[in-house]
Design an enzyme around this catalytic site. Structure first.
Site, PDB file in Angstrom:
ATOM      1  N   LYS A  38       0.810  -1.220   0.000  1.00  0.00           N
ATOM      2  CA  LYS A  38       0.000   0.000   0.000  1.00  0.00           C
ATOM      3  C   LYS A  38       0.840   1.266   0.000  1.00  0.00           C
ATOM      4  O   LYS A  38       0.378   2.322  -0.417  1.00  0.00           O
ATOM      5  CB  LYS A  38      -0.957   0.006   1.202  1.00  0.00           C
TER       6      LYS A  38
ATOM      7  N   LYS B 260      -8.052 -12.111 -10.152  1.00  0.00           N
ATOM      8  CA  LYS B 260      -9.249 -12.351  -9.338  1.00  0.00           C
ATOM      9  C   LYS B 260     -10.230 -11.182  -9.484  1.00  0.00           C
ATOM     10  O   LYS B 260      -9.834 -10.068  -9.809  1.00  0.00           O
ATOM     11  CB  LYS B 260      -8.882 -12.636  -7.883  1.00  0.00           C
TER      12      LYS B 260
ATOM     13  N   LYS C 284     -13.198  -5.291  -6.768  1.00  0.00           N
ATOM     14  CA  LYS C 284     -14.083  -4.130  -6.876  1.00  0.00           C
ATOM     15  C   LYS C 284     -13.343  -2.916  -7.419  1.00  0.00           C
ATOM     16  O   LYS C 284     -13.956  -1.991  -7.922  1.00  0.00           O
ATOM     17  CB  LYS C 284     -14.755  -3.816  -5.539  1.00  0.00           C
TER      18      LYS C 284
END
Ligand code: TRP
Length: 336
Positions: A115, A203, A206
């Site tokens: 991140k 995969k 969202k």
């Protein structure tokens, strides 16, 4: 009585993959164990604010809790639902654990490294994320924490912190089960994952921009069916489960198995030798749209009042348990 604890962040609407791969298995696990275990289900809303939230966090949180109920969570006296930010002991214990954890071990967390990578400035919350998570777990003496693989490293860190704390101050925290035992407990050895519809090597996520690549839990059933009909397949011309050569077709078989709660092997056998991809798509599209219709109907029946009443009880319970444990940790450092 042992404690099982888990949380799902509510930064945005869930995908079909999140629902079938994470939420539904957790609901089944909770229902299976709530007769003889404490089951704590919470929304880590403080963890949400390390990054952008789609929509209003408070509303998202209520919606996520409705998902749990619509997915079939049975609530009895052992099941408690709460919001992290309504139990201040989480943040308090996080601070104490900050003073036990080292920069070295926390810097090694893969999620933090990913991140923060390429970011000009990374907020401290992203770094501290696993320590707050350890507090979430240790406050309640939780032994089993059903979660995705990407979070195993954080559970290991929580174990290390609990052991270090106990060694220094005496047996204050229950040490969560080892990863291998967590995996066994979850029955995750044969967990299935849904892939991106247009790009089945990845995969379903969202955060992918292409709308046709993902099915969201709030998609219109007919719209979801269309996305399945448009899913990428291949030119092999035979229906087979082969993730390398035929990831698209294999994904459709996986979705069918998960949506209808049928063992994958049975779905593969049913379609073995068939050649018409269109027929497979039609079947999967119909299964998905039926599932969404049923889920959305149940979701509509869950009221705000119902959720707020559960939260009222759950947060009272959580504060009581968490404050007791926090007091022990405060005494260890002579804060009390
Ligand atoms: N990190 C978890 C996730 O991203 C969410 C979470 C935060 C959590 N604290 C937790 C899960 C404590 C279980 C226990 O999915």
């Amino acid at each position: 009585m042992r404690t099982i604890l888990t949380g799902i962040r509510s930064n945005s609407v869930l995908t079909l993959g999140n629902y079938l791969g994470a939420l539904l298995p957790m609901v089944r696990l909770a229902n299976q164990h709530s007769a003889d275990s404490r089951v704590n289900i919470f929304v880590p809303d403080l963890h949400s604010i390390i990054s952008e939230v789609d929509g209003n966090l408070r509303d998202n949180t209520l919606r996520t809790l409705k998902y749990w109920l619509a997915a079939g969570l049975e609530v009895n006296e052992n099941v408690h639902i709460y919001r992290q930010s309504y139990v201040p002991a989480h943040s308090e214990l996080c601070w104490i654990l900050n003073c036990v954890a080292t920069m070295g071990e926390t810097s090694r967390m893969i999620q933090y490294k990913e991140k923060s990578k390429g970011q000009e400035s990374c907020n401290v919350g992203i770094f501290d994320y696993p320590i707050l998570m350890a507090a979430d777990i240790l406050l309640y003496d939780a032994e089993f924490i059903p979660l995705g693989e990407d979070q195993f490293q954080h559970i290991e860190l929580a174990r290390d912190l609990a052991m270090r704390f106990n060694k220094r101050f005496g047996e204050i925290f229950v040490v969560p089960a080892k990863t291998a035992d967590q995996v066994k407990f979850m029955g995750m050895e044969n967990a299935l994952r849904i892939r991106d519809l247009t790009n089945p090597e990845k995969k379903m996520s969202k955060s992918t921009a292409a709308e046709n690549s993902k099915i969201m839990l709030d998609d219109e059933p007919a719209q979801a069916a269309k996305k399945i009909m448009g899913a990428t397949t291949d030119s092999e011309g035979v229906i087979r489960f082969d993730m390398v050569k035929q990831p698209g077709v294999s994904n459709l078989l996986t979705i069918e198995a998960m949506v209808t709660n049928t063992p994958l092997q049975d779905v593969i056998s049913t379609w073995a030798g068939e050649t018409r991809y269109g027929e497979l798509k039609k079947k999967v599209a119909s299964s998905v749209s039926q599932m969404l219709e049923l889920f959305q109907a149940r979701l509509n029946e869950v009221t705000d009042e119902q959720v707020l009443a559960l939260l009222d009880e759950g947060e009272r319970y959580a504060n009581e348990v968490a404050n007791k444990k926090l007091f022990e940790a405060q005494k260890a450092f002579n804060l009390r």
